[in-house]
Design a protein around this motif. Structure first.
Motif, PDB file in Angstrom:
ATOM      1  N   VAL A   1     -18.017  15.442 -44.275  1.00  0.00           N
ATOM      2  CA  VAL A   1     -16.871  16.228 -43.669  1.00  0.00           C
ATOM      3  C   VAL A   1     -15.798  15.335 -43.310  1.00  0.00           C
ATOM      4  O   VAL A   1     -15.961  14.581 -42.510  1.00  0.00           O
ATOM      5  CB  VAL A   1     -17.193  17.098 -42.540  1.00  0.00           C
ATOM      6  CG1 VAL A   1     -16.027  18.238 -41.953  1.00  0.00           C
ATOM      7  CG2 VAL A   1     -18.361  18.106 -43.024  1.00  0.00           C
ATOM      8  N   SER A   2     -14.738  15.368 -44.165  1.00  0.00           N
ATOM      9  CA  SER A   2     -13.301  14.438 -43.956  1.00  0.00           C
ATOM     10  C   SER A   2     -12.371  14.821 -44.464  1.00  0.00           C
ATOM     11  O   SER A   2     -12.289  15.469 -45.648  1.00  0.00           O
ATOM     12  CB  SER A   2     -13.622  12.968 -44.238  1.00  0.00           C
ATOM     13  OG  SER A   2     -14.870  12.512 -43.950  1.00  0.00           O
ATOM     14  N   ARG A   3     -11.144  14.884 -43.901  1.00  0.00           N
ATOM     15  CA  ARG A   3      -9.971  14.932 -44.541  1.00  0.00           C
ATOM     16  C   ARG A   3      -9.917  14.203 -45.920  1.00  0.00           C
ATOM     17  O   ARG A   3     -10.622  13.037 -45.950  1.00  0.00           O
ATOM     18  CB  ARG A   3      -8.680  14.558 -43.415  1.00  0.00           C
ATOM     19  CG  ARG A   3      -8.644  15.598 -42.575  1.00  0.00           C
ATOM     20  CD  ARG A   3      -7.556  15.023 -41.450  1.00  0.00           C
ATOM     21  NE  ARG A   3      -7.836  13.807 -40.874  1.00  0.00           N
ATOM     22  CZ  ARG A   3      -6.978  12.328 -41.225  1.00  0.00           C
ATOM     23  NH1 ARG A   3      -6.210  12.522 -42.145  1.00  0.00           N
ATOM     24  NH2 ARG A   3      -7.527  11.516 -40.573  1.00  0.00           N
TER      25      ARG A   3
ATOM     26  N   PRO B   1      -8.178  24.954 -42.360  1.00  0.00           N
ATOM     27  CA  PRO B   1      -8.382  24.435 -41.407  1.00  0.00           C
ATOM     28  C   PRO B   1      -9.009  25.128 -40.167  1.00  0.00           C
ATOM     29  O   PRO B   1      -9.480  24.372 -39.199  1.00  0.00           O
ATOM     30  CB  PRO B   1      -6.803  24.247 -40.824  1.00  0.00           C
ATOM     31  CG  PRO B   1      -6.116  25.257 -41.540  1.00  0.00           C
ATOM     32  CD  PRO B   1      -6.746  25.716 -42.534  1.00  0.00           C
TER      33      PRO B   1
ATOM     34  N   GLY C   1     -10.249  19.163 -46.059  1.00  0.00           N
ATOM     35  CA  GLY C   1      -9.236  20.011 -46.089  1.00  0.00           C
ATOM     36  C   GLY C   1      -7.950  19.561 -45.006  1.00  0.00           C
ATOM     37  O   GLY C   1      -7.941  18.392 -45.029  1.00  0.00           O
TER      38      GLY C   1
ATOM     39  N   LYS D   1     -17.994  25.311 -33.748  1.00  0.00           N
ATOM     40  CA  LYS D   1     -18.173  24.052 -34.425  1.00  0.00           C
ATOM     41  C   LYS D   1     -19.251  23.329 -34.273  1.00  0.00           C
ATOM     42  O   LYS D   1     -20.327  22.852 -35.085  1.00  0.00           O
ATOM     43  CB  LYS D   1     -16.928  23.031 -34.360  1.00  0.00           C
ATOM     44  CG  LYS D   1     -17.117  21.440 -34.930  1.00  0.00           C
ATOM     45  CD  LYS D   1     -16.945  21.613 -36.445  1.00  0.00           C
ATOM     46  CE  LYS D   1     -15.542  21.868 -36.855  1.00  0.00           C
ATOM     47  NZ  LYS D   1     -14.450  21.069 -36.192  1.00  0.00           N
TER      48      LYS D   1
ATOM     49  N   GLU E   1     -20.571  15.474 -34.183  1.00  0.00           N
ATOM     50  CA  GLU E   1     -21.056  16.530 -34.682  1.00  0.00           C
ATOM     51  C   GLU E   1     -22.297  16.706 -35.470  1.00  0.00           C
ATOM     52  O   GLU E   1     -22.955  17.576 -35.090  1.00  0.00           O
ATOM     53  CB  GLU E   1     -19.934  17.249 -35.500  1.00  0.00           C
ATOM     54  CG  GLU E   1     -18.535  17.654 -34.749  1.00  0.00           C
ATOM     55  CD  GLU E   1     -17.315  17.900 -35.464  1.00  0.00           C
ATOM     56  OE1 GLU E   1     -16.222  17.891 -34.969  1.00  0.00           O
ATOM     57  OE2 GLU E   1     -17.403  17.913 -36.580  1.00  0.00           O
TER      58      GLU E   1
ATOM     59  N   ILE F   1     -18.188  24.653 -41.239  1.00  0.00           N
ATOM     60  CA  ILE F   1     -18.378  23.217 -41.314  1.00  0.00           C
ATOM     61  C   ILE F   1     -19.836  23.110 -40.300  1.00  0.00           C
ATOM     62  O   ILE F   1     -20.810  22.155 -40.741  1.00  0.00           O
ATOM     63  CB  ILE F   1     -17.328  22.453 -40.611  1.00  0.00           C
ATOM     64  CG1 ILE F   1     -16.026  22.491 -41.665  1.00  0.00           C
ATOM     65  CG2 ILE F   1     -17.904  20.854 -40.053  1.00  0.00           C
ATOM     66  CD1 ILE F   1     -15.003  21.670 -40.998  1.00  0.00           C
TER      67      ILE F   1
HETATM   68  N1  UDP Z   1     -12.460  18.617 -39.904  1.00  0.00           N
HETATM   69  C1  UDP Z   1     -12.226  20.097 -40.041  1.00  0.00           C
HETATM   70  N2  UDP Z   1     -11.876  20.448 -41.372  1.00  0.00           N
HETATM   71  C2  UDP Z   1     -11.758  19.304 -42.383  1.00  0.00           C
HETATM   72  C3  UDP Z   1     -12.150  18.136 -42.069  1.00  0.00           C
HETATM   73  C4  UDP Z   1     -12.376  17.773 -40.632  1.00  0.00           C
HETATM   74  O1  UDP Z   1     -12.246  20.970 -39.315  1.00  0.00           O
HETATM   75  O2  UDP Z   1     -11.625  19.766 -43.607  1.00  0.00           O
HETATM   76  C5  UDP Z   1     -12.933  18.457 -38.400  1.00  0.00           C
HETATM   77  C6  UDP Z   1     -14.098  17.847 -38.097  1.00  0.00           C
HETATM   78  O3  UDP Z   1     -15.146  18.623 -38.149  1.00  0.00           O
HETATM   79  C7  UDP Z   1     -13.761  17.179 -36.928  1.00  0.00           C
HETATM   80  C8  UDP Z   1     -12.278  16.950 -36.937  1.00  0.00           C
HETATM   81  O4  UDP Z   1     -11.586  17.607 -37.826  1.00  0.00           O
HETATM   82  O5  UDP Z   1     -13.807  17.964 -35.670  1.00  0.00           O
HETATM   83  C9  UDP Z   1     -12.001  15.364 -37.392  1.00  0.00           C
HETATM   84  O6  UDP Z   1     -12.059  14.491 -36.453  1.00  0.00           O
HETATM   85  P1  UDP Z   1     -12.529  13.112 -36.875  1.00  0.00           P
HETATM   86  O7  UDP Z   1     -12.590  12.210 -35.547  1.00  0.00           O
HETATM   87  O8  UDP Z   1     -13.773  12.945 -37.609  1.00  0.00           O
HETATM   88  O9  UDP Z   1     -11.624  12.342 -37.977  1.00  0.00           O
HETATM   89  P2  UDP Z   1      -9.687  12.376 -38.045  1.00  0.00           P
HETATM   90  O10 UDP Z   1      -9.717  13.563 -38.946  1.00  0.00           O
HETATM   91  O11 UDP Z   1      -9.343  12.740 -36.751  1.00  0.00           O
HETATM   92  O12 UDP Z   1      -9.477  11.298 -38.412  1.00  0.00           O
END
Ligand code: UDP
Length: 404
Positions: free
Chosen positions: A227-229, A291, A259, A199, A322, A297
């Protein structure tokens, strides 16, 4: 000591940082450290342990990482504890207590030997927390490492857990806001990223550039990324609105990459909503990533000119760390751990609205020098505060405080 691994970190953080770790570790070389959590893969805790344990071992420490097993009802109960600790009322019954404690009893039998022989036991989160109650005669030091935001817990569950947690010798929280009053020393240790993982490691220029082709992006236009869920707290709608506003003044493309929503029905709905909003805008790209897309990313974060994390509620915000590590200024929501990382006007900008976000996007895309200067500060800030080496140092200081 594993000098190969230490040399890799040293090349990034410098010999002073590694020498300090070695000096601290040498005072702990006879100590046995045991970490216990409830999963070896998936989730932030496992990710941190996967980097922390090898680094501690490389420093010559005797470290063991054990994982408690559990059946479906156990994980349902601990998931409900997790939600409750973050403030959601849950069904909390004598049955859930029984399931939780019985599972810990079963696991205690497997782990008893290690729990007894360790000098420091670090228990992560609530799942294995009850183990301490099964060792009333203990002579070693037990630390509860809470990765959860405990600021507004659902009281019935917290009252029950507090009665367990109070037996520990210390607890660790990620941020001051996340703590609760407890009758022992509390340490604040923020999370970290590992610069050696897929990453975050450096990538060949070609691999970074390849994301343009792969996702149909225009190599001539600046790239703004979040980049976020797909989660309301990450404000994906606000991100699209901000981009639409800013695009009226300055050309760029937005990528929202998310994702991990497959098991989350709300995530799917939000993804559809974001896609619908973006449909009429060819410069807005909404990506759904698998995932394990760590390298993708990484490449997107490196290709970006500006990174957004416009959350309206956030724990720590590892995506911010990141991006900053990759020399990007971050425009972040003024909330949670984003505030610890985005030093307003220095490593990025703190924002409250889509309008404010649009303004800051325009500013950072327009003033290239300012953008580069803030990106450099952002990288340095992460280097000093949020890398795994600092994280290990904090753990070592905590353990040294018990023996000195
Ligand atoms: N991430 C990922 N894929 C996605 C969205 C997020 O791998 O589609 C990763 C992102 O790079 C980070 C982690 O998931 O390492 C998310 O951590 P963060 O503390 O930003 O937010 P959380 O999702 O835990 O609320």
């Amino acid at each position: 000591m594993n000098n190969d691994l230490l040399a890799k970190y040293e090349a990034i953080v410098g010999s002073d940082v590694i020498d300090q770790l070695k000096q601290m570790a040498s005072r702990l070389k006879d100590a046995r450290i045991l970490h216990v959590n409830s999963t070896r893969y998936g989730g932030g805790v496992a990710e941190i342990l996967r980097s922390m344990v090898p680094l501690m071992e490389a420093l010559g420490l005797s470290v063991r990482w054990e994982v408690i097993a559990g059946d479906e009802p156990f994980f349902q109960v601990t998931k409900s504890f997790h939600n409750a600790l973050q403030g959601f009322p849950v069904d909390f019954t004598p049955g859930s207590i029984e399931t939780y404690e019985n599972n810990n009893r079963k696991e205690f039998e497997k782990l008893e030997k290690f729990l007894k022989e360790a000098d420091f036991v670090v228990i992560h989160d609530p799942q294995p927390a009850f183990l301490i109650k099964l060792m009333p005669e203990r002579k070693n030091k037990w630390v509860w490492r809470c990765h959860i935001d405990l600021s507004k817990p659902y009281r019935p569950v917290w009252r029950y857990l507090k009665n367990i947690v109070k037996d520990y010798d210390a607890s660790i929280f990620s941020m001051p806001d996340f703590t609760q009053p407890l009758p022992h020393p509390q340490y604040i240790i923020p999370p970290s990223i590992d610069p050696l993982t897929e990453k975050n490691m450096d990538l060949p220029e070609d691999e970074v550039k390849a994301v343009y082709d792969r996702f149909g992006l225009d190599p001539e236009k600046p790239l703004v990324l979040q980049v976020s869920r797909y989660d309301r707290f990450k404000d994906p709608v606000g991100v699209i609105q901000a981009a639409i506003m800013a695009m009226k003044f300055i050309p760029f493309q937005l990528v929202y990459a998310g994702g991990g929503a497959a098991d989350d029905p709300e995530g799917e709905i939000i993804y559809q909503e974001v896609q619908a909003l973006a449909k009429a805008h060819p410069d807005i790209h909404v990506l759904y990533l698998p995932p394990d897309a760590h390298r993708t990313i990484n490449a997107l974060q490196r290709a970006a000119h500006v990174v957004l994390q416009k959350s309206i509620k956030e724990g720590f915000g590892l995506t911010v760390t990141e991006a900053m590590w990759k020399y990007k200024p971050v425009i972040g929501g003024d909330t949670g751990g984003i505030r610890l990382q985005v030093v307003n006007h220095h490593t990025g900008f703190l924002v409250h609205t889509p309008e404010g976000t649009a303004l800051r996007i325009r500013y950072l895309l327009f003033y290239q020098e300012k953008r580069n200067e803030m990106g450099k500060k952002a990288h340095q800030f992460v280097k000093e505060n949020f890398l795994i080496t600092r994280h290990v140092r904090d753990y070592l200081s905590l353990m040294l405080s018990f023996i000195s």
